[in-house]
Design an enzyme around this catalytic site. Structure first.
Site, PDB file in Angstrom:
ATOM      1  N   ARG A 121       0.792  -1.233   0.000  1.00 20.30           N
ATOM      2  CA  ARG A 121       0.000   0.000   0.000  1.00 20.30           C
ATOM      3  C   ARG A 121       0.823   1.281   0.000  1.00 20.30           C
ATOM      4  O   ARG A 121       0.268   2.341  -0.222  1.00 20.30           O
ATOM      5  CB  ARG A 121      -0.985   0.004   1.164  1.00 20.30           C
ATOM      6  CG  ARG A 121      -1.970  -1.111   1.041  1.00 20.30           C
ATOM      7  CD  ARG A 121      -3.170  -1.077   1.933  1.00 20.30           C
ATOM      8  NE  ARG A 121      -3.947  -2.260   1.616  1.00 20.30           N
ATOM      9  CZ  ARG A 121      -3.756  -3.452   2.179  1.00 20.30           C
ATOM     10  NH1 ARG A 121      -2.878  -3.607   3.138  1.00 20.30           N
ATOM     11  NH2 ARG A 121      -4.459  -4.498   1.793  1.00 20.30           N
ATOM     12  N   GLY A 182      -5.166 -12.627  10.215  1.00 12.70           N
ATOM     13  CA  GLY A 182      -6.469 -12.907  10.831  1.00 12.70           C
ATOM     14  C   GLY A 182      -7.206 -14.082  10.201  1.00 12.70           C
ATOM     15  O   GLY A 182      -8.104 -14.653  10.809  1.00 12.70           O
ATOM     16  N   TRP A 231      -3.128  -5.335  10.501  1.00 10.83           N
ATOM     17  CA  TRP A 231      -2.557  -5.389   9.155  1.00 10.83           C
ATOM     18  C   TRP A 231      -2.618  -4.098   8.349  1.00 10.83           C
ATOM     19  O   TRP A 231      -2.008  -3.998   7.298  1.00 10.83           O
ATOM     20  CB  TRP A 231      -3.159  -6.536   8.340  1.00 10.83           C
ATOM     21  CG  TRP A 231      -4.633  -6.504   8.093  1.00 10.83           C
ATOM     22  CD1 TRP A 231      -5.583  -7.145   8.841  1.00 10.83           C
ATOM     23  CD2 TRP A 231      -5.333  -5.844   7.038  1.00 10.83           C
ATOM     24  NE1 TRP A 231      -6.839  -6.910   8.308  1.00 10.83           N
ATOM     25  CE2 TRP A 231      -6.714  -6.114   7.192  1.00 10.83           C
ATOM     26  CE3 TRP A 231      -4.946  -5.030   5.958  1.00 10.83           C
ATOM     27  CZ2 TRP A 231      -7.703  -5.614   6.334  1.00 10.83           C
ATOM     28  CZ3 TRP A 231      -5.926  -4.538   5.103  1.00 10.83           C
ATOM     29  CH2 TRP A 231      -7.284  -4.833   5.297  1.00 10.83           C
ATOM     30  N   ASN A 249     -10.266  -9.190  12.683  1.00 13.90           N
ATOM     31  CA  ASN A 249     -11.163 -10.205  13.221  1.00 13.90           C
ATOM     32  C   ASN A 249     -10.380 -11.232  14.033  1.00 13.90           C
ATOM     33  O   ASN A 249      -9.209 -11.487  13.756  1.00 13.90           O
ATOM     34  CB  ASN A 249     -11.852 -10.926  12.055  1.00 13.90           C
ATOM     35  CG  ASN A 249     -10.829 -11.518  11.086  1.00 13.90           C
ATOM     36  OD1 ASN A 249     -10.161 -10.774  10.394  1.00 13.90           O
ATOM     37  ND2 ASN A 249     -10.688 -12.821  11.064  1.00 13.90           N
ATOM     38  N   ASP A 301     -16.335 -11.659  10.485  1.00 16.53           N
ATOM     39  CA  ASP A 301     -15.100 -11.112   9.913  1.00 16.53           C
ATOM     40  C   ASP A 301     -15.181  -9.599   9.749  1.00 16.53           C
ATOM     41  O   ASP A 301     -14.809  -9.053   8.715  1.00 16.53           O
ATOM     42  CB  ASP A 301     -14.753 -11.776   8.570  1.00 16.53           C
ATOM     43  CG  ASP A 301     -13.442 -11.247   7.998  1.00 16.53           C
ATOM     44  OD1 ASP A 301     -12.561 -10.858   8.791  1.00 16.53           O
ATOM     45  OD2 ASP A 301     -13.300 -11.202   6.765  1.00 16.53           O
ATOM     46  N   ASP A 303     -13.295  -7.107  10.635  1.00 14.46           N
ATOM     47  CA  ASP A 303     -12.010  -6.500  11.028  1.00 14.46           C
ATOM     48  C   ASP A 303     -12.203  -5.098  11.607  1.00 14.46           C
ATOM     49  O   ASP A 303     -12.992  -4.336  11.060  1.00 14.46           O
ATOM     50  CB  ASP A 303     -11.173  -6.261   9.767  1.00 14.46           C
ATOM     51  CG  ASP A 303     -10.306  -7.419   9.381  1.00 14.46           C
ATOM     52  OD1 ASP A 303      -9.197  -7.163   8.941  1.00 14.46           O
ATOM     53  OD2 ASP A 303     -10.751  -8.563   9.521  1.00 14.46           O
ATOM     54  N   ARG A 328     -15.341  -1.543   9.395  1.00 18.00           N
ATOM     55  CA  ARG A 328     -15.868  -2.577   8.502  1.00 18.00           C
ATOM     56  C   ARG A 328     -17.303  -2.954   8.876  1.00 18.00           C
ATOM     57  O   ARG A 328     -18.109  -3.296   8.034  1.00 18.00           O
ATOM     58  CB  ARG A 328     -14.990  -3.837   8.598  1.00 18.00           C
ATOM     59  CG  ARG A 328     -13.674  -3.769   7.858  1.00 18.00           C
ATOM     60  CD  ARG A 328     -13.718  -4.467   6.512  1.00 18.00           C
ATOM     61  NE  ARG A 328     -13.730  -5.907   6.587  1.00 18.00           N
ATOM     62  CZ  ARG A 328     -12.661  -6.689   6.573  1.00 18.00           C
ATOM     63  NH1 ARG A 328     -11.461  -6.162   6.497  1.00 18.00           N
ATOM     64  NH2 ARG A 328     -12.774  -8.002   6.597  1.00 18.00           N
ATOM     65  N   ASN A 394     -13.542  -1.037   3.424  1.00 19.75           N
ATOM     66  CA  ASN A 394     -12.391  -1.897   3.647  1.00 19.75           C
ATOM     67  C   ASN A 394     -11.155  -1.001   3.796  1.00 19.75           C
ATOM     68  O   ASN A 394     -11.240   0.075   4.383  1.00 19.75           O
ATOM     69  CB  ASN A 394     -12.283  -2.915   2.516  1.00 19.75           C
ATOM     70  CG  ASN A 394     -11.579  -4.191   2.943  1.00 19.75           C
ATOM     71  OD1 ASN A 394     -10.374  -4.180   3.151  1.00 19.75           O
ATOM     72  ND2 ASN A 394     -12.313  -5.277   3.095  1.00 19.75           N
TER      73      ASN A 394
END
Ligand SMILES: *[C@@H]1O[C@H](CO)[C@@H](O)[C@H](O)[C@H]1NC(C)=O
Ligand SMILES: *[C@@H]1O[C@H](CO)[C@@H](O)[C@H](O)[C@H]1NC(C)=O
Length: 565
Positions: A121, A182, A231, A249, A301, A303, A328, A394
């Site tokens: 990223r 995760g 992350w 998560n 999930d 996160d 999320r 996200n």
């Protein structure tokens, strides 16, 4: 003597006219360490934008999915590519000329351990070095001038299912990083390294294994493989010397392995700390100062990793230092930065798993119909839960414009069916115990939302054909820029939500744009390169369509005003 007079008159000239010679860097993923993604540049503004056109472009290798925000420091642009990263590029930020290109030699066997894209990223910058997190769980420092490796350290064994995809946070002499995992039950460290030598300075666990207060929130020994991976990117508040990071998560997705079913009144016995949480850490020691868990005993999930936006906004008329996040799980959270106390939490997309969040306790008020338990093993079409695990948002970056007071959210309107199954921990392999299908909301599976965090409502929004719109940047020029998976790159009036400019790239755009200025000329940059792995996760017709919509890509697009050149 003549020279002195000349230079004085030059200075006067440049002060009176355009600011010739002025440079503005973009040195971190989110520009400032609070991840506001706001730029005070305004040469490109809601009026001059009609003259915005391509200044230069640079083709990158490999052609893949790009999630990288380039950074610019002292006239040089640094870019990381997918697949490792395979390459780190240094480009002349004014012309695109390649200054150096380094192959990091990352072993190419990471794919199995990178659940959600072989991406990177951004690089980070500090003290004359460029820092890069890697899919093989390492962190590398390069000399910013030459690209020569200064040091490389192993943060975590990637073969446990823990890759690094996000840029580290540079705080003084410390380079701080998290990692993924995760989906693999691996965990889960935030660690700091000396920027000069790579020596580890501190290590903090997101599921502290020696803290009974934490381990007691997990059933049996499940805390040992509980994921909670940090992350995405960190934020930093200089005033209190505090680092903020989100955790993923808990593992596995089948929650019944990690805790007992909620009680009659929805009481949660096993919160699974500190998963799906915002953590505030002492930058000196890594000690966790406070935590706020957004999705206790997460069963979807959801996160909690999304970037923590540090800003000052009016709460009941009083300037308040806050941490904001479009989570999320569909809620937009505003917490007091000093102690983590919840100020507000409101759904910014269709959100059914919880009806609201209790401000006093900070706990979500769940709708039990949407939680899988030992008795409810499947959510069918009828009980489809919103949002899906792709999230209301996200990793695609939000931005905050202090002039409009709005937070810009690249949002998704996706719902999912969910079916839990058995899961056995097997190091380095998926640890999920769940299956799903997804659908998008009619007419707007994707949405770009301008959210008013003070009045707790949408100010304006744009419906998009596909989910996962790219990250955003907003400027003093009353603009907000973002791209989408159709390959378009847009500028909108930040206040009104009117589209004021667009450009068609050759691939999809999911990476976040940025802006900088060199010699008095403002530039806007965005990297194109469609998303593919997440389209596979979305699946169904929508996922297929996204995969067909755009070819793999890899190009830096840089724009400036025609008149500004
Ligand atoms: C655990 O909780 C107790 C009671 O709230 C507190 O006194 C103690 O300091 C906590 N322990 C740790 C390691 O944080
Ligand atoms: C979820 O995982 C647990 C532990 O592996 C298992 O006992 C349970 O049956 C699973 N749930 C379903 C619906 O398979």
């Amino acid at each position: 003597m003549v020279v002195v007079v000349l230079s004085v008159s030059l200075v006067l000239y440049s002060c009176g006219k355009k600011k010739v010679g002025e440079n503005t860097d973009w040195a971190y993923y989110g520009n400032d360490l609070g991840n506001m993604r706001y730029s005070a540049l305004d040469q490109i503004n809601d009026k001059s934008i009609k003259d915005l056109s391509v200044a230069w472009q640079k083709d990158l290798e490999p052609k893949e999915a790009y999630e990288c925000t380039p950074i610019v420091v002292g006239g040089t642009m640094y870019v990381t590519t997918p697949l490792g990263p395979k390459y780190v590029y240094a480009l002349n930020a004014k012309t695109g000329e390649e200054l150096w290109k380094v192959d990091l030699g990352v072993p190419q066997d990471y794919a199995k351990y990178a659940c959600c894209g072989l991406v990177n990223r951004a690089p980070s910058y500090g003290n004359g070095k460029v820092f890069v997190g890697r899919l093989d769980g390492k962190l590398t420092a390069l000399d910013a001038k030459t690209g020569k490796e200064v040091w490389t350290v192993t943060v975590i064994d990637y073969k446990s299912g823990a890759v690094i995809t996000s840029p580290p946070l540079v705080v003084g002499n410390k380079v701080v990083t998290g990692h993924g995992g995760g989906e693999y039950g691996t965990g889960s460290r935030i660690s700091a390294y000396d920027s000069e030598t790579g020596k580890e300075l501190w290590l903090s666990y997101t599921v502290p294994q020696d803290d009974k207060n934490v381990t007691d929130t997990w059933k049996g020994e499940s805390f040992k493989t509980g994921g909670s991976a940090p992350w995405l990117v960190g934020s930093y508040d200089k005033e209190t010397n505090t680092i903020f990071w989100g955790t993923s998560n808990p593992s596995p997705w089948n929650a019944t392995l990690r805790g007992d079913d909620p009680g009659k009144n929805g009481e949660i016995t096993h919160k699974n700390l500190y998963s799906s949480s915002t953590l505030a850490l002492d930058a000196e020691t890594g000690k966790i100062k406070w935590h706020y868990q957004k999705t206790p005993f997460d069963a979807w999930d959801y996160d909690g990793v999304n970037e923590k936006l540090l800003a000052t906004i009016k709460i009941n008329g009083v300037d308040t230092k806050v941490v904001m996040e479009a989570d999320r799980n569909g809620f937009f959270y505003v917490n007091n930065r000093a102690d983590g106390k919840l100020i507000s939490a409101d759904p910014y997309v269709k959100t059914t798993w919880a009806k609201s969040v209790d401000i006093a306790t900070g706990m979500p008020v769940e709708d039990p119909m949407f939680r899988t338990t030992t008795k409810v093993k499947e959510l069918t079409d009828k009980e489809r839960v919103w949002p899906s695990f792709v999230g209301g948002k996200n990793w695609e970056a939000t931005s905050f414009n202090p002039n409009t007071g709005l937070v810009y959210i690249p949002a998704n309107n996706l719902g999912m069916t969910f079916k839990i199954s058995d899961a056995t921990y097997d190091r380095g392999n998926f640890y999920l115990g769940a299956g799903w299908t997804m659908i998008g909301e009619e007419g707007k599976p994707g949405e770009f939302i301008a959210w008013d965090p003070v009045n707790r409502k949408k100010a304006w929004s744009v419906n998009l054909k596909y989910p996962m719109p790219g990250g955003s940047v907003t400027t003093k020029g009353n603009l907000v820029f973002f791209g989408d998976l159709t390959g378009m790159f847009y500028a909108y009036n930040a206040m009104t939500g009117d589209k004021v400019w667009e450009y068609k790239t050759e691939s999809g755009v999911v990476a976040a744009p940025m802006t900088y200025q060199i010699d008095g000329v403002q530039y806007v940059a965005v990297i194109e390169g469609r998303m593919n792995v997440m389209a596979g996760f979305i699946g169904g017709e929508l996922g297929e369509e996204i995969l067909k919509a755009t070819p793999a890509g890899g190009k830096v697009n840089v724009f400036a005003l025609k008149t500004g050149k």
